[in-house]
Motif scaffolding. Structure first.
Motif, PDB file in Angstrom:
ATOM      1  N   ILE A   1     -18.606  26.212  11.112  1.00 12.83           N
ATOM      2  CA  ILE A   1     -18.150  24.825  11.227  1.00 12.83           C
ATOM      3  C   ILE A   1     -17.070  24.552  10.187  1.00 12.83           C
ATOM      4  O   ILE A   1     -16.044  23.922  10.479  1.00 12.83           O
ATOM      5  CB  ILE A   1     -19.335  23.851  11.053  1.00 12.83           C
ATOM      6  CG1 ILE A   1     -20.273  23.925  12.258  1.00 12.83           C
ATOM      7  CG2 ILE A   1     -18.833  22.413  10.857  1.00 12.83           C
ATOM      8  CD1 ILE A   1     -21.551  23.109  12.104  1.00 12.83           C
ATOM      9  N   ALA A   2     -17.292  25.038   8.970  1.00 11.95           N
ATOM     10  CA  ALA A   2     -16.316  24.844   7.899  1.00 11.95           C
ATOM     11  C   ALA A   2     -15.003  25.558   8.207  1.00 11.95           C
ATOM     12  O   ALA A   2     -13.914  25.033   7.939  1.00 11.95           O
ATOM     13  CB  ALA A   2     -16.888  25.351   6.577  1.00 11.95           C
TER      14      ALA A   2
ATOM     15  N   GLY B   1     -12.964  22.266   8.026  1.00 14.25           N
ATOM     16  CA  GLY B   1     -13.789  21.412   7.188  1.00 14.25           C
ATOM     17  C   GLY B   1     -13.287  21.227   5.778  1.00 14.25           C
ATOM     18  O   GLY B   1     -14.034  20.780   4.900  1.00 14.25           O
ATOM     19  N   GLU B   2     -12.008  21.549   5.515  1.00 14.01           N
ATOM     20  CA  GLU B   2     -11.522  21.489   4.133  1.00 14.01           C
ATOM     21  C   GLU B   2     -11.522  20.057   3.599  1.00 14.01           C
ATOM     22  O   GLU B   2     -11.896  19.818   2.449  1.00 14.01           O
ATOM     23  CB  GLU B   2     -10.119  22.093   4.023  1.00 14.01           C
ATOM     24  CG  GLU B   2      -9.633  22.176   2.582  1.00 14.01           C
ATOM     25  CD  GLU B   2      -8.404  23.044   2.426  1.00 14.01           C
ATOM     26  OE1 GLU B   2      -7.908  23.142   1.288  1.00 14.01           O
ATOM     27  OE2 GLU B   2      -7.936  23.630   3.428  1.00 14.01           O
TER      28      GLU B   2
ATOM     29  N   PHE C   1     -20.206  25.660   2.620  1.00 18.73           N
ATOM     30  CA  PHE C   1     -19.009  25.077   3.220  1.00 18.73           C
ATOM     31  C   PHE C   1     -17.751  25.682   2.605  1.00 18.73           C
ATOM     32  O   PHE C   1     -16.791  26.016   3.319  1.00 18.73           O
ATOM     33  CB  PHE C   1     -19.022  23.554   3.028  1.00 18.73           C
ATOM     34  CG  PHE C   1     -18.724  22.808   4.292  1.00 18.73           C
ATOM     35  CD1 PHE C   1     -17.456  22.318   4.551  1.00 18.73           C
ATOM     36  CD2 PHE C   1     -19.712  22.599   5.245  1.00 18.73           C
ATOM     37  CE1 PHE C   1     -17.169  21.636   5.720  1.00 18.73           C
ATOM     38  CE2 PHE C   1     -19.448  21.916   6.418  1.00 18.73           C
ATOM     39  CZ  PHE C   1     -18.172  21.441   6.659  1.00 18.73           C
TER      40      PHE C   1
ATOM     41  N   VAL D   1     -14.598  27.487   4.422  1.00 25.42           N
ATOM     42  CA  VAL D   1     -13.258  26.906   4.295  1.00 25.42           C
ATOM     43  C   VAL D   1     -12.273  27.904   3.692  1.00 25.42           C
ATOM     44  O   VAL D   1     -11.136  28.046   4.171  1.00 25.42           O
ATOM     45  CB  VAL D   1     -13.312  25.628   3.435  1.00 25.42           C
ATOM     46  CG1 VAL D   1     -11.901  25.171   3.051  1.00 25.42           C
ATOM     47  CG2 VAL D   1     -14.031  24.509   4.188  1.00 25.42           C
TER      48      VAL D   1
ATOM     49  N   PHE E   1     -13.464  17.605   4.499  1.00 17.73           N
ATOM     50  CA  PHE E   1     -14.861  17.242   4.261  1.00 17.73           C
ATOM     51  C   PHE E   1     -15.371  17.891   2.977  1.00 17.73           C
ATOM     52  O   PHE E   1     -16.074  17.258   2.180  1.00 17.73           O
ATOM     53  CB  PHE E   1     -15.712  17.689   5.447  1.00 17.73           C
ATOM     54  CG  PHE E   1     -17.187  17.431   5.275  1.00 17.73           C
ATOM     55  CD1 PHE E   1     -17.719  16.184   5.576  1.00 17.73           C
ATOM     56  CD2 PHE E   1     -18.037  18.436   4.814  1.00 17.73           C
ATOM     57  CE1 PHE E   1     -19.079  15.947   5.408  1.00 17.73           C
ATOM     58  CE2 PHE E   1     -19.388  18.202   4.656  1.00 17.73           C
ATOM     59  CZ  PHE E   1     -19.906  16.952   4.954  1.00 17.73           C
ATOM     60  N   PHE E   2     -15.026  19.155   2.776  1.00 12.02           N
ATOM     61  CA  PHE E   2     -15.444  19.866   1.563  1.00 12.02           C
ATOM     62  C   PHE E   2     -14.947  19.149   0.316  1.00 12.02           C
ATOM     63  O   PHE E   2     -15.702  18.907  -0.626  1.00 12.02           O
ATOM     64  CB  PHE E   2     -14.933  21.309   1.582  1.00 12.02           C
ATOM     65  CG  PHE E   2     -14.967  21.973   0.239  1.00 12.02           C
ATOM     66  CD1 PHE E   2     -16.180  22.374  -0.322  1.00 12.02           C
ATOM     67  CD2 PHE E   2     -13.801  22.174  -0.479  1.00 12.02           C
ATOM     68  CE1 PHE E   2     -16.221  22.964  -1.575  1.00 12.02           C
ATOM     69  CE2 PHE E   2     -13.828  22.771  -1.726  1.00 12.02           C
ATOM     70  CZ  PHE E   2     -15.042  23.166  -2.279  1.00 12.02           C
TER      71      PHE E   2
END
Length: 204
Positions: A77-78, A82-83, A126, A130, A85-86
């Motif tokens: 998912i990352a 997802g950067e 995560f 990423v 979000f991270f």
């Protein structure tokens, strides 16, 4: 414990507990991926291992496998974007966590996976996705850490069984002191991992 879980989560826990080994897999998978069930998988593992001691290796293996696959799902998912979000979740620790996972690879993920709270483990997962930590290194580190954890918990359940509670009561002072020391050392180690580096301070 119930106060920390919403009604629908309690239903999932009840359903998983009735399934036995598949239920342990389910809870561990969900806890390591998209949901959070604080220590529920450990409690289920202990309960099932006491009831069926001969199945403890199966229970520990299912819990470890579920957790591994949940982490792998979060990893992918990352990787899909997802950067942002991270960085939002990691906040000021984002650069430090990125440095840790990129520099240390397998060893870094193994240490992060072994540390208990307050280490923000899912943020490390995560970050691994990423910043494209090799999947083989990531998965092998998580697998080893989870096998150590769940087989250790299962062994304690089988070793002490129904005598576990009286044993803890007889040695409660020693147990409390040991837990305080372990938590303190784990906290200090996690703080050391997350401390700002000189290079990060100079680039800000």
């Amino acid at each position: 414990m119930d106060g920390k879980l919403s009604g629908w989560k309690l239903k999932i826990v009840g359903f998983a507990g009735a399934l036995g080994a598949p239920g342990l897999f389910l809870i561990s998978f969900l806890d390591s991926s998209v949901l959070t069930f604080p220590v529920i998988n450990d409690l289920l593992l202990i309960d099932l291992s006491i009831q069926h001691t001969e199945r403890m290796p199966l229970y520990a293996l299912m819990a470890a496998l579920g957790s591994l696959l949940g982490c792998v799902l979060l990893y992918f998912i990352a990787r899909k974007g997802g950067e942002a979000f991270f960085h939002r979740k990691a906040g000021d620790r984002a650069h430090t966590i990125r440095h840790w996972v990129e520099r240390n690879g397998f060893g870094g993920m193994l240490v992060a996976a072994l540390l208990p709270p307050p280490t923000p483990f899912k943020i490390f997962v995560f970050a691994a996705g990423v910043f494209e930590v090799p999947l083989a290194s990531f998965a092998s580190a998580i697998a080893l850490a989870r096998l150590i954890r769940y087989f250790g918990v299962g062994y304690l359940a089988v070793r002490y069984g129904d005598d576990a509670l009286p044993l803890l009561q007889r040695h409660k002072l020693a147990v409390v002191v040991a837990l305080i020391v372990i938590v303190a050392l784990s906290y200090l180690l996690s703080r050391w991992i997350l401390r700002p580096r000189q290079t990060e301070r100079t680039t800000k």
